[in-house]
Design a protein around this motif. Structure first.
Motif, PDB file in Angstrom:
ATOM      1  N   GLY A  33       0.795  -1.229   0.000  1.00  0.00           N
ATOM      2  CA  GLY A  33       0.000   0.000   0.000  1.00  0.00           C
ATOM      3  C   GLY A  33       0.822   1.270   0.000  1.00  0.00           C
ATOM      4  N   THR A  34       2.000   1.254  -0.613  1.00  0.00           N
ATOM      5  CA  THR A  34       2.892   2.406  -0.565  1.00  0.00           C
ATOM      6  C   THR A  34       2.518   3.458  -1.608  1.00  0.00           C
ATOM      7  OG1 THR A  34       4.686   0.950   0.172  1.00  0.00           O
ATOM      8  CG2 THR A  34       5.313   3.136  -0.634  1.00  0.00           C
ATOM      9  N   VAL A  35       2.398   4.709  -1.152  1.00  0.00           N
ATOM     10  CA  VAL A  35       2.190   5.866  -2.030  1.00  0.00           C
ATOM     11  C   VAL A  35       3.083   6.991  -1.522  1.00  0.00           C
ATOM     12  CG1 VAL A  35      -0.158   5.240  -2.729  1.00  0.00           C
ATOM     13  CG2 VAL A  35       0.176   6.677  -0.731  1.00  0.00           C
ATOM     14  N   SER A  36       3.567   7.838  -2.449  1.00  0.00           N
ATOM     15  CA  SER A  36       4.493   8.889  -2.080  1.00  0.00           C
ATOM     16  C   SER A  36       4.380  10.061  -3.049  1.00  0.00           C
ATOM     17  CB  SER A  36       5.927   8.341  -2.109  1.00  0.00           C
ATOM     18  OG  SER A  36       6.870   9.337  -1.793  1.00  0.00           O
ATOM     19  N   LYS A  37       4.849  11.210  -2.606  1.00  0.00           N
ATOM     20  CA  LYS A  37       4.934  12.381  -3.480  1.00  0.00           C
ATOM     21  C   LYS A  37       6.251  12.380  -4.251  1.00  0.00           C
ATOM     22  CE  LYS A  37       1.142  14.513  -2.185  1.00  0.00           C
ATOM     23  NZ  LYS A  37       0.121  15.105  -2.998  1.00  0.00           N
ATOM     24  N   LYS A  38       7.191  11.495  -3.869  1.00  0.00           N
ATOM     25  CA  LYS A  38       8.501  11.425  -4.517  1.00  0.00           C
ATOM     26  C   LYS A  38       8.804   9.984  -4.927  1.00  0.00           C
ATOM     27  CE  LYS A  38      10.746  15.284  -2.207  1.00  0.00           C
ATOM     28  NZ  LYS A  38      11.926  15.699  -1.464  1.00  0.00           N
ATOM     29  N   ALA A  39       9.694   9.843  -5.915  1.00  0.00           N
ATOM     30  CA  ALA A  39      10.135   8.522  -6.350  1.00  0.00           C
ATOM     31  C   ALA A  39      10.852   7.821  -5.194  1.00  0.00           C
ATOM     32  CB  ALA A  39      11.078   8.654  -7.548  1.00  0.00           C
ATOM     33  N   GLY A  40      10.757   6.501  -5.179  1.00  0.00           N
ATOM     34  CA  GLY A  40      11.406   5.723  -4.134  1.00  0.00           C
ATOM     35  C   GLY A  40      11.089   4.256  -4.311  1.00  0.00           C
ATOM     36  N   LYS A  41      11.156   3.513  -3.214  1.00  0.00           N
ATOM     37  CA  LYS A  41      10.892   2.082  -3.205  1.00  0.00           C
ATOM     38  C   LYS A  41       9.601   1.792  -2.460  1.00  0.00           C
ATOM     39  CE  LYS A  41      14.920   0.443  -4.814  1.00  0.00           C
ATOM     40  NZ  LYS A  41      15.041  -0.308  -6.025  1.00  0.00           N
ATOM     41  N   CYS A  42       8.907   0.759  -2.929  1.00  0.00           N
ATOM     42  CA  CYS A  42       7.713   0.265  -2.240  1.00  0.00           C
ATOM     43  C   CYS A  42       8.116  -0.374  -0.916  1.00  0.00           C
ATOM     44  CB  CYS A  42       7.029  -0.835  -3.055  1.00  0.00           C
ATOM     45  SG  CYS A  42       6.393  -0.365  -4.646  1.00  0.00           S
ATOM     46  N   GLY A  43       7.148  -0.575  -0.058  1.00  0.00           N
ATOM     47  CA  GLY A  43       7.360  -1.345   1.146  1.00  0.00           C
ATOM     48  C   GLY A  43       7.748  -2.778   0.815  1.00  0.00           C
ATOM     49  N   CYS A  44       7.430  -3.228  -0.399  1.00  0.00           N
ATOM     50  CA  CYS A  44       7.758  -4.586  -0.824  1.00  0.00           C
ATOM     51  C   CYS A  44       9.116  -4.639  -1.528  1.00  0.00           C
ATOM     52  CB  CYS A  44       6.662  -5.148  -1.725  1.00  0.00           C
ATOM     53  SG  CYS A  44       6.371  -4.200  -3.225  1.00  0.00           S
ATOM     54  N   GLY A  45       9.803  -3.471  -1.655  1.00  0.00           N
ATOM     55  CA  GLY A  45      11.151  -3.446  -2.183  1.00  0.00           C
ATOM     56  C   GLY A  45      11.297  -3.072  -3.648  1.00  0.00           C
ATOM     57  N   LYS A  46      10.233  -2.983  -4.393  1.00  0.00           N
ATOM     58  CA  LYS A  46      10.310  -2.630  -5.812  1.00  0.00           C
ATOM     59  C   LYS A  46      10.204  -1.112  -5.984  1.00  0.00           C
ATOM     60  CE  LYS A  46       8.825  -7.040  -7.422  1.00  0.00           C
ATOM     61  NZ  LYS A  46       7.837  -7.846  -8.045  1.00  0.00           N
ATOM     62  N   ASP A  47      10.593  -0.616  -7.165  1.00  0.00           N
ATOM     63  CA  ASP A  47      10.513   0.817  -7.440  1.00  0.00           C
ATOM     64  C   ASP A  47       9.061   1.281  -7.533  1.00  0.00           C
ATOM     65  OD1 ASP A  47      13.272   1.203  -7.588  1.00  0.00           O
ATOM     66  OD2 ASP A  47      13.330   0.813  -9.745  1.00  0.00           O
ATOM     67  N   LEU A  48       8.775   2.451  -6.940  1.00  0.00           N
ATOM     68  CA  LEU A  48       7.482   3.094  -7.128  1.00  0.00           C
ATOM     69  C   LEU A  48       7.428   3.628  -8.555  1.00  0.00           C
ATOM     70  CD1 LEU A  48       7.312   5.168  -3.831  1.00  0.00           C
ATOM     71  CD2 LEU A  48       5.969   3.132  -4.368  1.00  0.00           C
ATOM     72  N   VAL A  49       6.234   3.697  -9.128  1.00  0.00           N
ATOM     73  CA  VAL A  49       6.059   4.242 -10.474  1.00  0.00           C
ATOM     74  C   VAL A  49       5.198   5.498 -10.391  1.00  0.00           C
ATOM     75  CG1 VAL A  49       6.309   2.001 -11.595  1.00  0.00           C
ATOM     76  CG2 VAL A  49       4.029   2.821 -11.006  1.00  0.00           C
ATOM     77  N   GLN A  50       5.458   6.432 -11.315  1.00  0.00           N
ATOM     78  CA  GLN A  50       4.680   7.665 -11.325  1.00  0.00           C
ATOM     79  C   GLN A  50       3.310   7.416 -11.936  1.00  0.00           C
ATOM     80  OE1 GLN A  50       5.667  11.141 -13.834  1.00  0.00           O
ATOM     81  NE2 GLN A  50       5.805  12.254 -11.892  1.00  0.00           N
ATOM     82  N   ALA A  51       2.311   8.010 -11.328  1.00  0.00           N
ATOM     83  CA  ALA A  51       0.937   7.906 -11.818  1.00  0.00           C
ATOM     84  C   ALA A  51       0.247   9.243 -11.570  1.00  0.00           C
ATOM     85  CB  ALA A  51       0.195   6.784 -11.087  1.00  0.00           C
ATOM     86  N   THR A  52      -0.851   9.461 -12.262  1.00  0.00           N
ATOM     87  CA  THR A  52      -1.660  10.661 -12.075  1.00  0.00           C
ATOM     88  C   THR A  52      -2.958  10.273 -11.385  1.00  0.00           C
ATOM     89  OG1 THR A  52      -0.738  11.627 -14.094  1.00  0.00           O
ATOM     90  CG2 THR A  52      -2.775  12.595 -13.258  1.00  0.00           C
ATOM     91  N   VAL A  53      -3.315  11.034 -10.357  1.00  0.00           N
ATOM     92  CA  VAL A  53      -4.551  10.774  -9.627  1.00  0.00           C
ATOM     93  C   VAL A  53      -5.725  11.089 -10.539  1.00  0.00           C
ATOM     94  CG1 VAL A  53      -5.957  11.431  -7.633  1.00  0.00           C
ATOM     95  CG2 VAL A  53      -3.461  11.255  -7.412  1.00  0.00           C
ATOM     96  N   ASP A  54      -6.584  10.089 -10.757  1.00  0.00           N
ATOM     97  CA  ASP A  54      -7.761  10.260 -11.599  1.00  0.00           C
ATOM     98  C   ASP A  54      -8.983  10.693 -10.799  1.00  0.00           C
ATOM     99  OD1 ASP A  54      -6.376   9.305 -13.905  1.00  0.00           O
ATOM    100  OD2 ASP A  54      -6.754   7.245 -13.276  1.00  0.00           O
ATOM    101  N   LYS A  55      -9.130  10.119  -9.611  1.00  0.00           N
ATOM    102  CA  LYS A  55     -10.348  10.329  -8.826  1.00  0.00           C
ATOM    103  C   LYS A  55     -10.002  10.189  -7.350  1.00  0.00           C
ATOM    104  CE  LYS A  55     -14.846   8.045  -8.300  1.00  0.00           C
ATOM    105  NZ  LYS A  55     -15.638   6.899  -8.768  1.00  0.00           N
ATOM    106  N   VAL A  56     -10.616  11.029  -6.519  1.00  0.00           N
ATOM    107  CA  VAL A  56     -10.396  10.983  -5.083  1.00  0.00           C
ATOM    108  C   VAL A  56     -11.722  10.727  -4.392  1.00  0.00           C
ATOM    109  CG1 VAL A  56      -9.609  12.270  -3.059  1.00  0.00           C
ATOM    110  CG2 VAL A  56      -8.470  12.604  -5.264  1.00  0.00           C
TER     111      VAL A  56
END
Length: 109
Positions: A33-56
């Motif tokens: 369930g990892t989300v961030s405002k900056k690039a980094g690693k997931c809690g599971c160890g893989k790279d986070l990917v950039q996405a655009t928020v579609d709906k809140v």
């Protein structure tokens, strides 16, 4: 924990439609369930990917990842431990390192 610059309050991740965020792309079965405002690693160890928020919605947001709409929680068990000046705004359901290199710490709910 309170980080006004990153809009994190007790493990909450504040976003609005159109925001660029970094999310775990491991799929719906992944439980970090990892989300961030900056690039980094997931809690599971893989790279986070950039996405655009579609709906809140209350407690979650939807973003398109690899061509598929995915829903992410706006709360986490862990938050970035860099304090009040934090602009990473990372939340995760697993411990690990924040995008800035600091340890994720338990969220104060």
């Amino acid at each position: 924990l309170l980080a006004l610059g990153g809009r994190v309050l007790a493990g909450d991740f504040a976003v609005k439609s159109g925001d660029k965020v970094y999310v775990c792309a491991c799929g719906e079965k992944c439980d970090c369930g990892t989300v961030s405002k900056k690039a980094g690693k997931c809690g599971c160890g893989k790279d986070l990917v950039q996405a655009t928020v579609d709906k809140v919605e209350a407690g979650s947001f939807t973003a398109t990842v690899d061509g598929k709409a995915r829903t992410f929680k706006t709360t986490g068990k862990y938050v970035c431990g860099c304090g009040e000046t934090c602009d990473c705004a990372m939340v995760s359901d697993k411990p690990g390192k924040c995008s800035c290199g600091m340890d994720l710490v338990p969220a104060a709910h």
